[in-house]
Design an enzyme around this catalytic site. Structure first.
Site, PDB file in Angstrom:
ATOM      1  N   HIS A  96      -3.938 -72.598  -6.042  1.00 34.29           N
ATOM      2  CA  HIS A  96      -4.840 -72.242  -4.885  1.00 34.29           C
ATOM      3  C   HIS A  96      -5.165 -73.464  -3.917  1.00 34.29           C
ATOM      4  CE1 HIS A  96      -9.050 -71.179  -3.471  1.00 34.29           C
ATOM      5  NE2 HIS A  96      -8.573 -69.974  -3.665  1.00 34.29           N
ATOM      6  N   GLU A 168      -3.279 -66.689   1.297  1.00 31.83           N
ATOM      7  CA  GLU A 168      -4.827 -67.104   1.504  1.00 31.83           C
ATOM      8  C   GLU A 168      -4.887 -68.418   2.640  1.00 31.83           C
ATOM      9  OE1 GLU A 168      -7.391 -66.125  -2.065  1.00 31.83           O
ATOM     10  OE2 GLU A 168      -6.695 -68.293  -2.025  1.00 31.83           O
ATOM     11  N   GLY A 174     -13.868 -68.638   2.312  1.00 32.89           N
ATOM     12  CA  GLY A 174     -15.141 -68.798   2.288  1.00 32.89           C
ATOM     13  C   GLY A 174     -16.033 -69.125   3.599  1.00 32.89           C
TER      14      GLY A 174
HETATM   15  P1  13P Z   1     -13.531 -66.059  -0.486  1.00 32.27           P
HETATM   16  O1  13P Z   1     -13.325 -64.806  -0.733  1.00 32.27           O
HETATM   17  O2  13P Z   1     -14.892 -66.666  -0.743  1.00 32.27           O
HETATM   18  O3  13P Z   1     -13.326 -66.464   1.000  1.00 32.27           O
HETATM   19  O4  13P Z   1     -12.521 -66.887  -1.342  1.00 32.27           O
HETATM   20  C1  13P Z   1     -10.975 -66.459  -1.145  1.00 32.27           C
HETATM   21  C2  13P Z   1     -10.482 -67.302  -2.433  1.00 32.27           C
HETATM   22  O5  13P Z   1     -10.161 -68.633  -2.315  1.00 32.27           O
HETATM   23  C3  13P Z   1      -9.992 -66.450  -3.519  1.00 32.27           C
HETATM   24  O6  13P Z   1      -8.962 -67.168  -4.265  1.00 32.27           O
END
Ligand code: 13P
Length: 256
Positions: A96, A168, A174
């Site tokens: 991540h 991602e 976020g």
């Molecule tokens: P958000 O959905 O809060 O943007 O986070 C995504 C995330 O990092 C999931 O692993």
């Protein structure tokens, strides 16, 4: 042919008792259905209570947010794959961007963790994604390819059959600023091409590739309507049972 997958990454949120209450609430809102797979990834400390709340006939799977690559030993503060397996985990999120950026995890370490997950019977969900500066410099594809190469090199076709990849973009996490569906689709296509080139067509056609980064009940439909996006890795919106249940329902209808 690829079962859609919705993963809730709780990050460092919810105590053990809050986890149990959340799951009871979620199960009331969401009956079981085979059309989409659902995974919850609570913090380590909430895994046991989450597992109990899901019950012996759980249709929602448990995932961990990290692991150490060794089975046991002098690694203060770390948690191993056998420990996670015994608590009922089937999945583990690895690489991540928060692990990469805040805890200095590099591709070599992520590769070790993926190999451990595979030998210990946990299905890795490998996260990749570029920063805003990298995107603006036109380096998205090369950054993602480097991350994929660094963490998946040397794995067999059989290994790849248990791996899920989550795209991602760091700038979308976020921030409330999700990628557009077109941006996500472009990177998803290049990830599938990477797998096809490195392994073969069959492996590329079978691997699940998720999108993550500010996924909400409002934008989930657009992502999940795309044939190449096999599901979502959800952060903020997974902490609320209503919004998480809505995203799962959208996956069920979009991918039916
Ligand atoms: P958000 O959905 O809060 O943007 O986070 C995504 C995330 O990092 C999931 O692993």
């Amino acid at each position: 042919m690829r079962t859609p997958l919705i993963v809730g990454n709780w990050k460092m949120n919810k105590t053990a008792s809050e986890a149990a209450a959340f799951i009871r609430d979620l199960l009331e809102r969401l009956p079981a259905a085979p059309s989409a797979e659902v995974v919850l990834a609570p913090p380590f400390t909430a895994l046991e209570s989450a597992s109990r709340a899901l019950g012996p006939d759980a249709w929602i799977s448990l995932g961990a947010q990290n692991l150490h690559w060794e089975q046991q030993g002098a690694f203060t503060g770390e948690v191993s794959a056998p420990m996670l397996r015994e608590l009922g985990c089937r999945y583990v999120i690895l690489g991540h961007s928060e692990r990469r950026l805040l805890f200095g995890e590099r591709d070599e370490v992520i590769q070790k963790k993926i190999r451990t997950a595979l030998t210990e019977g946990l299905a890795p969900i490998l996260c990749v994604g570029e920063s805003l500066a990298e995107r603006e410099a036109g380096h998205t594809e090369s950054v993602v390819t480097t991350q994929l190469n660094g963490s998946l090199a040397g794995l067999t076709q059989q290994d790849l059959a248990t791996v899920t990849i989550a795209y991602e973009p760091v700038w979308a996490i976020g921030t409330g600023r999700a990628a557009t569906t077109e941006q996500a689709v472009t990177v998803h296509r290049s990830i599938r091409l990477f797998v096809e080139t490195g392994w073969n067509h069959e492996t590329a056609a079978a691997i699940r590739i998720l999108y993550g980064g500010s996924v909400t009940p409002q934008n989930a439909e657009s992502f999940l309507a795309s044939e190449t996006i096999d599901g979502a890795l959800v952060g903020g919106a997974c902490l609320n049972p209503d919004s998480f249940a809505t995203i799962v329902r959208i996956a069920r209808t979009q991918k039916a």
